[in-house]
Every structure is written in C-alpha cells, then in structure tokens.
Scaffold this active site. Structure first.
Site, PDB file in Angstrom:
ATOM      1  CB  CYS A  24      -0.840   0.107   1.315  1.00 29.69           C
ATOM      2  SG  CYS A  24      -1.778  -1.232   1.651  1.00 29.69           S
ATOM      3  CD  GLU A  25       4.758   3.157   1.228  1.00 30.50           C
ATOM      4  OE1 GLU A  25       5.432   4.388  -0.088  1.00 30.50           O
ATOM      5  OE2 GLU A  25       4.102   4.261   2.251  1.00 30.50           O
TER       6      GLU A  25
END
Ligand SMILES: *Cc1c(COP(=O)(O)O)cnc(C)c1O
Length: 455
Positions: free
Chosen positions: A376-377
């Site tokens: 989640c980057e």
C-alpha cells in the site's frame, strides 16, 4: 621483465576483445539487432521446472558466473602479492554465497554483529575478516576483536571507544574522507563532504600517531568515495589519492602502512546501454599508480584490498516473479507476486532494473506498463512506463541484477514476507539456499501465549 608483463597483458586484452566480439555477435544473432543485450541466466522452461518445487517469487543466483567473475578479479590484481577481496557481506548475506566466495579465496567485509556471526559460522577468522563499521556499538567491536578481524576505524574518537570496548589490536585501519566534491575529470562522481563516513586528513595523521604510541604495529588506509561507478577510472583515481596519503602518513608518522583498502564502489551496468567495467583494465590502472607512487617511496610491499559487493554478485542474481493481475485505468498496470520488500532499490532510489518477460525474449517491446507490487505504497513499482512485450497473466518476469543489495535490503512492511533464495549450481541443478519466510517467522518476536492470556 616489463616487456614480458606487457605482452602477457596484451594477450589477455586481445583475448578479451575477441571473446567480447564473439559474445556480442552471439547475442545479436539470438535476439535480433534492435533488442537489448541483457539475457537472463535462466529460461522459461527452467523456471517452469523450478516453480514446481519453489513457488515465485524467489531470488536466484548463478554459481558459475559468480565464480568466473571472482577469478577474473583475482587475476586482474595478481600483480599485487598481498591482494585480497573482502566481499561486502551486506550485499548478499547468505552463508552459501559466502562459502562459494571463500572457496574462491575471498575474505569478508562486515559491519554488524550478525554479519560477523554469519562469517564466523562460515569459517572466516582473523585476517579473513575486515570490520568496516560506523557508529559502532561496543559489543560489535568486542566481537570483531575476539575474531581477530582487521578493524577499520571510522572516526578518531573511536580510538578511545575501541580501547575501552575491546582493546587496541596490533593492526588498525583508518577510514579517510577527503571532503568536498569527488570529481573525475569534469564528472561529479559523489559528494564525500556530505557523507558521514571517515576522517579528515589531519585526523588521519593524528589518529595514526596516537595509535602508534599505543603500540599498533601495522596500518591500513581505507576510503569509499563513490558508489556504483561504471567507469574503469574509479579505482585507479581512488588508488592515486590513497597512495599519496599513505606516503604522507609514512613520512609524517614513521609507521608501517601495510594495506590500502579500496573498498567497494566498482559498479555494474543496470541499464542495457552501458558497457560493463573491465576489471582487467581496472587492475592494470591501479598497478600503474602503485608503480608510480608507492614503489619509488619504498612502499612496494603494500597489499591492496577490495571490499566489493555489487561487482561480485549484482549481475549474477535475478528476482523471478509471476504476473498475477492486470489493470487498465489511466495507465496500464501489471501486478506481480513480488513487491518492494523483495527488492527495494526501485522504490527507494528510483533505480532501474531491467526486466525480461521469460519466453518472450524475441517479442517486440510494444506495450507500455507500470510493473507493480502489492504494498500500500504507490512507489512499489519495479518499472514505470517501461516498454515490454505484451504480458499475460501467468507470465514469469525476470528482474535483472538483483544479486547484490536485492534480497539483502528486504523488510516486512505490510506484513509481507521475504522470499526464498535459490542457487543455480554449476551442474545445472537448483538448490534452495534460504527458505521463504512464513507467518511464523513474522510472528516469532511476539509471545502469543502472553497475548492470548490477556485477552
Ligand atoms: C557497502 C559497502 C561496500 C560494498 O559496496 P559495493 O558498492 O556493493 O561494492 C564496501 N565497503 C563498505 C564499507 C561498504 O559500506
């Protein structure tokens, strides 16, 4: 004697050139004139076989190429009697890799307690170990001293710190930082003035004098001025600087300078347009400086050390991952089963890693993709706007040049687990040299009994 050396060198160079032409023509024949020259060391067929036992993603290393490269380095510096490569363990901290390099005559360069412990377990001891650390905890100096490692001091204040922590050994290395901008010709290579490592020249002289009064018999001088240099001039330039410093140290303090440690920094071409370094030319460039600067000053016995990491392993490792998702929004995305925890360099520095879609080596690169992992980057992308052949779900991607600073930089963000490491052995078989992490490994630092008891 000189002519003989020269003709031998000429022979080696000519052979090298012929081999290069031969390989280039082979590569062009195989892949067509417009294609890139990076060729994975495993085929789609091999990977399909491997995944039956070891699922993707995994890093795989090429033993034969690692050994050949290590031998080339050794030959390139064979003019120097005491030459030794101390492999930078941080680049690829795997005992099987360390053992291969040990068999090729290398020592190890460590900078932490666990690297020292791994090296000890692999049978390295005493002068097989270089300890080039910075901001060093006392327990690490203690361990290094116990193992009889060469200790390389990052700062003048570490003299009293080392004395307190472990005592001062007979041989000590000092790390030099010339400050300012490091240029070669007009090219800016790096900015040592902004780096936390090493000592000023005045501090080097002062440190050596002080260590001399404390009974140190032999000294080494070390410096690391630029990372991933893809030029044959870096080591000879650095050698010139360190050789001049060695002469000055000897003249000002009267000590025995026995070793010059050129450290790491010899790089590899990550992009397909760059020419690889020629280690034979590099070794020869260092020899010229040695004969020009050290020999006339009576320092012809100095041993040259290197602490290469990237150059030793980088090109001989690849990350194999499978395309598991495909997404069309404002851009075209290919989602793979590896992510930045398996290879951090693209996310961290925007580093380029070449990608080959296995089995589509000859297909035209006419699709533009972002190749992404699952963190989640948004910087978890192995490639951005990369032209690749059309990728289908289930295709295997070979991400090149992950042999150094690849697996090693792994972490566990998002609870993602580190992959296995495999070794493609010289006989063509594959050996697992580190298993993939499991959730149990991730949870190993909790005491679940305690947590359950309280809930
Ligand atoms: C990282 C490092 C190396 C290895 O650097 P490469 O760029 O991988 O060759 C060598 N010595 C020291 C002290 C290092 O920190």
């Amino acid at each position: 004697m000189h002519i003989c050396l020269l003709t031998n060198l000429a022979k080696v160079l000519i052979l090298d050139i012929i081999l290069n032409i031969f390989y280039t023509s082979l590569a062009t024949k195989k892949k067509g004139p417009n294609s890139m020259k990076k060729i994975p060391f495993v085929t789609k067929k091999q990977v399909e076989e491997i995944v039956k036992t070891y699922p993707t993603p995994f890093h795989i290393y090429d033993e034969k190429a690692i050994r050949e490269n290590a031998r080339k380095l050794k030959t390139a510096f064979s003019w120097n009697k005491g030459f030794r490569e101390y492999f930078a363990v941080k680049a690829t901290p795997n005992p099987f890799i360390l053992n291969i390099l040990k068999e090729e005559g290398c020592g190890v360069d460590c900078s932490s307690l666990t690297e020292l412990m791994m090296s000890e377990a692999c049978g390295f001891k005493g002068s097989d170990i270089m300890f080039s650390s910075n901001v060093t905890p006392a327990c690490e100096y203690k361990k290094a001293k116990e193992l009889g490692a060469y200790i390389n001091l990052d700062d003048i204040t570490h003299i009293s710190f080392l004395k307190e922590a472990a005592g001062i050994p007979d041989t000590v290395f000092v790390r030099y930082n010339p400050g300012g901008i490091f240029k070669m010709g007009t090219d800016i290579m790096d900015n040592p003035g902004d780096a936390k490592y090493g000592m000023t020249k005045e501090q080097i002289i002062e440190a050596v004098s002080e260590l001399k009064t404390m009974g140190v018999k032999r000294f080494g001088i070390h410096s690391f001025l630029a990372s991933n240099t893809v030029t044959n001039e870096y080591y000879p330039t650095l050698a010139g600087i360190l050789f001049d410093l060695a002469v000055e140290v000897k003249e000002k303090t009267g000590v025995c300078v026995a070793f010059i440690n050129l450290s790491g920094g010899v790089g590899i071409p990550y992009t397909p347009d760059k020419e690889p370094n020629n280690i034979t030319v590099i070794g020869e460039g260092v020899r010229k400086q040695f004969e020009k600067i050290l020999v006339p000053k009576g320092l012809g016995d100095v041993a040259i050390f290197t602490e290469l990491g990237r150059f030793m392993l980088g090109p001989y490792g690849g990350l194999v991952t499978k395309a598991i998702h495909q997404k069309h929004i404002y851009k075209e995305y290919i989602g793979v089963d590896a992510c930045a925890v398996n290879l951090m360099r693209p996310a961290m520095y925007g580093a380029y890693h070449h990608i080959t879609v296995l089995g589509k080596e000859d297909a035209p690169c006419d699709c533009k993709y972002d190749v992404t992992g699952s963190l989640c980057e948004n910087n978890d992308k192995f490639a951005v706007d990369r032209m690749l052949p059309k990728i289908d779900i289930g295709d295997y991607l070979f991400i090149h040049d992950t042999g150094a600073h690849g697996f090693a930089m792994g972490y566990n963000y998002n609870g993602k687990l580190k992959s296995a490491e495999l070794l493609l052995k010289e006989d063509g078989t594959v050996q697992m040299i580190r298993r993939a992490e499991t959730p149990q490994d991730y949870f190993a630092t909790f005491d679940f009994c305690e947590i359950f008891k309280n809930n």
